[in-house]
Scaffold this motif. Sequence first.
Motif, mmCIF file in Angstrom:
data_model
loop_
_atom_site.group_PDB
_atom_site.id
_atom_site.type_symbol
_atom_site.label_atom_id
_atom_site.label_comp_id
_atom_site.label_asym_id
_atom_site.label_seq_id
_atom_site.Cartn_x
_atom_site.Cartn_y
_atom_site.Cartn_z
ATOM 1 N N VAL A 1 -3.370 -6.340 -2.391
ATOM 2 C CA VAL A 1 -2.047 -6.307 -2.012
ATOM 3 C C VAL A 1 -1.729 -7.902 -1.082
ATOM 4 O O VAL A 1 -0.868 -8.462 -1.376
ATOM 5 C CB VAL A 1 -1.356 -5.109 -0.876
ATOM 6 C CG1 VAL A 1 -0.363 -5.613 -0.323
ATOM 7 C CG2 VAL A 1 -1.452 -4.047 -1.796
ATOM 8 N N LEU B 1 1.051 -1.285 -0.064
ATOM 9 C CA LEU B 1 0.087 0.128 0.001
ATOM 10 C C LEU B 1 0.870 1.173 0.056
ATOM 11 O O LEU B 1 1.983 1.222 0.661
ATOM 12 C CB LEU B 1 -0.942 0.144 1.358
ATOM 13 C CG LEU B 1 -1.988 -0.992 1.440
ATOM 14 C CD1 LEU B 1 -2.552 -1.249 2.734
ATOM 15 C CD2 LEU B 1 -2.781 -0.969 0.307
ATOM 16 N N PHE C 1 -1.748 1.481 -4.337
ATOM 17 C CA PHE C 1 -1.038 0.433 -3.915
ATOM 18 C C PHE C 1 0.123 0.354 -5.193
ATOM 19 O O PHE C 1 -0.203 0.747 -6.201
ATOM 20 C CB PHE C 1 -1.465 -0.950 -3.571
ATOM 21 C CG PHE C 1 -2.372 -1.639 -4.664
ATOM 22 C CD1 PHE C 1 -1.595 -2.582 -5.560
ATOM 23 C CD2 PHE C 1 -3.615 -1.469 -4.949
ATOM 24 C CE1 PHE C 1 -2.333 -3.249 -6.629
ATOM 25 C CE2 PHE C 1 -4.112 -2.112 -5.998
ATOM 26 C CZ PHE C 1 -3.553 -3.113 -6.624
#
Length: 118
Positions: free
Chosen positions: A108, A70, A84
Amino acid sequence: LEEIPRPIQDSGNILKQGYLEKRSREPSFFGSEWHRRWCVLTRRNFLYYANEKSKQPKGSFPIEHYQAHLDSQLRKDSRKKCCFQLLCPGKRPYEFTAPSPDEAKDWVEQIQFLLKGE
């Protein structure tokens, strides 16, 4: 058993897919441009399309050596918590904005989980 080629969208290898905004490589006069793309994460590749109906990806890259994290520094607006980045030494970085902070976190986590399994 011979594998029948199928369009990537039907592939059983899809781990995650959805719309993300991808930052273009060439900054325009107004700064960086963000373009809405249909993104698909498979076990080996990250692909992005103009939209979910597109047959040909606008781009793709093997995910294996990338790191995902992130990054709220990518944008200055209210969506900065949705950003991200995918980084790989010696390769270009990819920067994305998800529809929500939770969605960004999920992308992520999916990528990190995938890379742990390698």
